[in-house]
Write an enzyme that holds these catalytic residues in place. Structure first.
Site, PDB file in Angstrom:
ATOM      1  N   GLY A  86       2.760   2.495   5.346  1.00 39.38           N
ATOM      2  CA  GLY A  86       3.883   1.577   5.574  1.00 39.38           C
ATOM      3  C   GLY A  86       4.776   2.048   6.706  1.00 39.38           C
ATOM      4  N   GLY A 142       0.826  -1.202   0.000  1.00 40.14           N
ATOM      5  CA  GLY A 142       0.000   0.000   0.000  1.00 40.14           C
ATOM      6  C   GLY A 142       0.855   1.244   0.000  1.00 40.14           C
ATOM      7  N   SER A 143       0.327   2.300   0.603  1.00 41.64           N
ATOM      8  CA  SER A 143       1.017   3.589   0.508  1.00 41.64           C
ATOM      9  C   SER A 143       2.217   3.648   1.451  1.00 41.64           C
ATOM     10  CB  SER A 143       0.048   4.726   0.837  1.00 41.64           C
ATOM     11  OG  SER A 143      -0.211   4.728   2.217  1.00 41.64           O
ATOM     12  N   THR A 144       3.175   4.485   1.089  1.00 47.73           N
ATOM     13  CA  THR A 144       4.378   4.646   1.897  1.00 47.73           C
ATOM     14  C   THR A 144       4.034   5.218   3.273  1.00 47.73           C
ATOM     15  OG1 THR A 144       5.804   4.862  -0.022  1.00 47.73           O
ATOM     16  CG2 THR A 144       6.597   5.855   2.018  1.00 47.73           C
ATOM     17  N   GLU A 162       5.592  -3.489   0.716  1.00 44.88           N
ATOM     18  CA  GLU A 162       5.655  -3.120  -0.706  1.00 44.88           C
ATOM     19  C   GLU A 162       4.915  -1.800  -0.825  1.00 44.88           C
ATOM     20  OE1 GLU A 162       7.267  -4.891  -2.777  1.00 44.88           O
ATOM     21  OE2 GLU A 162       7.187  -6.989  -2.151  1.00 44.88           O
ATOM     22  N   CYS A 176       1.774   0.448  -8.357  1.00 43.37           N
ATOM     23  CA  CYS A 176       2.883   1.023  -7.594  1.00 43.37           C
ATOM     24  C   CYS A 176       4.170   1.035  -8.412  1.00 43.37           C
ATOM     25  CB  CYS A 176       3.065   0.266  -6.284  1.00 43.37           C
ATOM     26  SG  CYS A 176       3.073  -1.505  -6.492  1.00 43.37           S
TER      27      CYS A 176
END
Lengths: 495, 317
Positions: free
Chosen positions: A258, A253-255, A275, A309
């Site tokens: 994360g 998903g999104s940074t 990821e 991504c």
């Protein structure tokens, strides 16, 4: 160089609508959480709705998992782990092969379902997502009885030292909405093959295919509790990640999310793979196969509406061919067909949610405000649903927001370079490092440039090609750990 | 000699080395990417009105072909009549574009299609091998043109091309072009199956166009690999780029191995999405085929009646 047919849609040969039938998929009005082999309501009775992004039609009402449900599901998974991990690998393989075959048998149904819930074209779910989903289960089914030979444990001749790799326990997995079923396969297939049990939270906008997968688990006779599915929002994901009964966390998903997860997990014994986002550079040298490069650029950024991504969202073009390539690219974009995702001829479907659409819109407006030049082909957007026309930004520099931030939409930023060194410097000048592409007819240049790029996947003369045998993952803020291939086993093994 | 190249590219054919440099400077072709693109266009779903339109368009683009040693005047006459009126049971079926025959059959074919607008094409230049002296090729062409051929399909000297003797191939095309004068349009056949690489096919396409070809054509139909979606896509890209650079439009003719309506429609999709409307008529796009027409007619009858008719409801030749 000028072309007459730029920006013109064909009129002599219009394709009649060719919609895939919805009849093949039977969507119930409501769905529960899948815990310990049973569909059940949420403990607090909460529900949410999932809609079709192409029409805003409500598809179903879904039970919304809360912390109490997470606790139940983790408990079920922990209990199931004892038996599941004790099974011989060849037995686990049988279940995985069975799941893979059922996915193939039901692939048309799942493709239609995924298209309805996600908004991506049926062409992509039918020809890309579902074949890959089945392939991942087949691939990891093949590994299940060969873990001792995967190169992670040490086998010794006297039998006294070294040990073979063992499963970790309960895997808590949180997946995004861009490839709902494929991301599920990437997570669940290696987890089960290595003997772990699973609690998986699909994204709130795309829970349906995961719930159909729960049904496939039952159809395959998978022991209760081995796979648990908890549709819900971020709070459920956070509860799952923080749950003490979870041994392994995997997130795509999104940074930003994360980073939160990394903070939560830090200091615990949990293993973690992430990821995250990307801002992939697609580098086109002046000796590239131009027509195929144009296809690769289109595939790199407009596949799945750019909601990928590893999208090639930064095009780096050698200055000498910039105009020629841009002409070709614009002409090619003019032939893209945007509309009903269930139409077999649709190339560009709907944006997954209103929220995502507004994020794309805001970033594009910022790009314009910062002085980048915006271009889209003549393109009629449907009146309902969430849509964004394929968009190019030219005159972009490294300092523009559209060259730095992940837009996660059908928006390509075009930059130029003069020398290979400059291309490499610009490609690497990003907080991310998930993917990159190199286009040149010169083999030595492919190798030289690829060696200098800091990205997890580097494609040459192609883009967005996936295979279960090939590991995938990132550098820097794109995350760590690898999924797919032999490397993908490691994240689920105590090695 | 060597004067046919359009003004914008006049210098290119000044010498063997300039021509080689130009042809080898064309963008390369990535085989995997080209074939993937052709395959993905092959998945377009063509239904109902679009299918009916495509079938009629394809019929009107067929060069109905007989190129057998055993051809007789009777067979050629039958072919001509069929080209004019492909479906005797349905007068709304369009005529084919042309009949394509050996030079000795041109007069017979011409008589059979007289007054109909259907063209007569002839495979001159010692088809299919082309391995005779240029004087013989030119004589072949002149005879066919004198007999009334509207179009000449010439084979290039593949041996010279593969040996890198591009100027020789160029000069021969120019000479044939001159022999056609204004009486016949020239289709240049590359025999793509023998050129073996996509890079070669792109170079041959440009060579043919520089030399004044009105059409570039994949193959003779006499070798193992003839027209494919990939080589046709590549040639469409070449004519598109050539027009962009010179303003001169050149036609494309895939030939050999296209037997079903489904195949023909896939080729039309390639045309539609690569070069668009400007090439979507029989002045700019043709199918070189003999058995394709009957399948198109059967599909047409199926659309009209809702039932498959079968091979006895279309004429055998």
């Amino acid at each position: 160089m000028t072309t007459d047919n730029t920006n013109k849609r064909s009129s002599a040969f219009e394709y009649a609508p060719a919609p895939e039938s919805r009849a093949i998929v039977d969507i119930a009005p409501s769905y529960g959480l899948f815990i310990n082999g049973e569909f059940t309501e949420a403990a607090d009775g909460k529900v949410f709705k999932t809609v079709s992004p192409a029409s805003e039609e409500v598809l179903a009402e879904i039970a919304q998992a809360g912390p109490e449900d997470v606790d139940r599901a983790v408990g079920a998974a922990r209990k199931a782990f004892e038996k599941w991990s004790a099974l011989p690998g060849s037995e686990r393989a049988k279940y995985l092969f069975r799941i893979a075959r059922i996915i193939q048998e039901r692939s048309r149904e799942l493709a239609v379902l995924e298209t309805l819930d996600n908004g991506k074209p049926i062409k992509e779910t039918r020809d890309a997502d579902l074949p890959l989903v089945a392939a991942h289960f087949f691939y990891y089914a093949g590994w299940a009885d060969k873990l001792d030979h995967a190169g992670f444990g040490r086998r010794t001749t006297n039998g006294h030292s070294g040990r073979n790799p063992r499963p970790l326990g309960v895997a808590g997995q949180v997946i995004p909405w861009n490839f709902p079923l494929l991301m599920l396969a990437w997570k669940i297939a290696p987890a089960l093959a290595t003997g772990n049990t699973v609690v998986l939270k699909p994204a709130e906008t795309t829970p349906l295919s995961a719930l159909f997968f729960a049904d496939i688990c039952r159809q395959a006779g998978l022991p209760k509790g081995v796979v648990n599915i908890l549709p819900g929002y971020g709070d459920a994901g956070a509860a799952l990640v923080a749950h003490p009964g979870v041994d392994k966390v995997a997130f795509t998903g999104s940074t930003a999310v994360g980073k939160q997860i990394a903070r939560t997990v830090a200091g615990s014994r949990k293993k973690l793979t992430l990821e995250l986002g990307g801002k992939g550079a697609n580098i086109v040298f002046d000796d590239a196969p131009i027509d195929q490069a144009v296809e690769g650029i289109v595939n790199g950024i407009f596949f799945n509406q750019g909601q990928v991504c590893c999208a090639g969202s930064r095009l780096l073009v050698q200055e000498s061919i910039h105009d020629e390539l841009l002409d070709s690219l614009k002409r090619r974009l003019s032939t893209l067909r945007l509309g009903d995702p269930l139409d077999k001829n649709t190339d560009i479907g709907a944006i997954n949610s209103a929220e995502q659409l507004s994020r794309i819109t805001a970033l594009v407006e910022q790009g314009e405000a910062e002085g980048a030049e915006r271009w889209s082909p003549a393109c009629e957007l449907p009146s309902s649903g969430y849509w964004f026309a394929p968009t190019l930004f030219t005159n972009v520099t490294q300092a523009h927001t559209v060259a730095r931030d992940e837009i996660f939409g059908p928006v390509l930023s075009v930059l130029t370079f003069r020398t290979p060194d400059e291309a490499v410097a610009k490609a690497n000048n990003t907080p991310y490092g998930l993917s990159a592409g190199i286009w040149t007819e010169k083999g030595s240049r492919i190798l030289a440039v690829a060696n200098k790029l800091r990205a997890g996947v580097i494609w040459s003369n192609t883009f967005n090609k996936f295979d279960p045998t090939s590991p995938f993952g990132g550098y820097k803020e794109s995350g760590f750990g690898r999924e797919g291939g032999r490397h993908g086993l490691e994240a689920y093994l105590d090695v | 000699m060597s004067t046919a190249a359009p003004h914008a590219l006049a210098d290119v054919t000044a010498s063997d080395s300039t021509l080689r440099r130009f042809l080898h400077g064309l963008p390369g072709v990535d085989a995997v990417g080209l074939e993937a693109r052709a395959a993905s266009l092959g998945t377009r779903s063509i239904k109902t009105t679009a299918k009916a339109y495509a079938i009629d368009l394809a019929i009107s683009m067929v060069d109905l072909t007989t190129l057998e040693g055993a051809d007789t005047p009777g067979k050629v006459r039958a072919l001509g009549v069929k080209a004019v009126r492909p479906d005797p049971t349905d007068r709304t079926a369009p005529a084919a574009a042309a009949v394509c025959v050996y030079p000795d059959m041109v007069a017979t074919a011409k008589a059979a299609v007289a007054g109909s607008g259907v063209k007569v094409a002839s495979v001159a230049t010692a088809f299919p091998a082309g391995r005779v002296p240029i004087a013989v090729k030119l004589a072949d062409v002149r005879e066919a043109v004198a007999a009334g051929a509207d179009e000449i399909d010439m084979v290039i000297d593949r041996g010279a091309f593969l040996a890198g003797d591009y100027l020789k191939v160029y000069d021969q095309i120019v000479a044939v072009r001159e022999a056609c004068a204004t009486d016949a349009r020239l289709k240049v056949i590359f025999e793509t199956g023998e050129l073996s690489t996509y890079d070669n096919i792109r170079r041959a396409s440009w060579l043919g166009m520089l030399a004044g070809a009105d059409f570039i054509k994949t193959s003779t139909g006499k070798v193992a690999v003839n027209a494919t979606p990939a080589n046709t896509l590549l040639m469409l890209e070449a004519v598109r780029d050539f027009r962009a650079q010179t303003g001169v439009q050149v036609g494309v003719k895939p030939a050999g191995g296209i037997r079903t309506s489904k195949d023909a429609i896939k080729f039309l999709v390639l045309v539609n999405e690569t070069v668009g409307d400007d090439w979507l008529d029989n002045h700019w796009f043709r199918f070189g085929a003999s058995s394709l027409l009957n399948d198109l007619l059967m599909q047409r009858q199926k659309l009209a009646t809702g039932r498959y008719s079968g091979p006895d409801y279309v004429t055998v030749d």
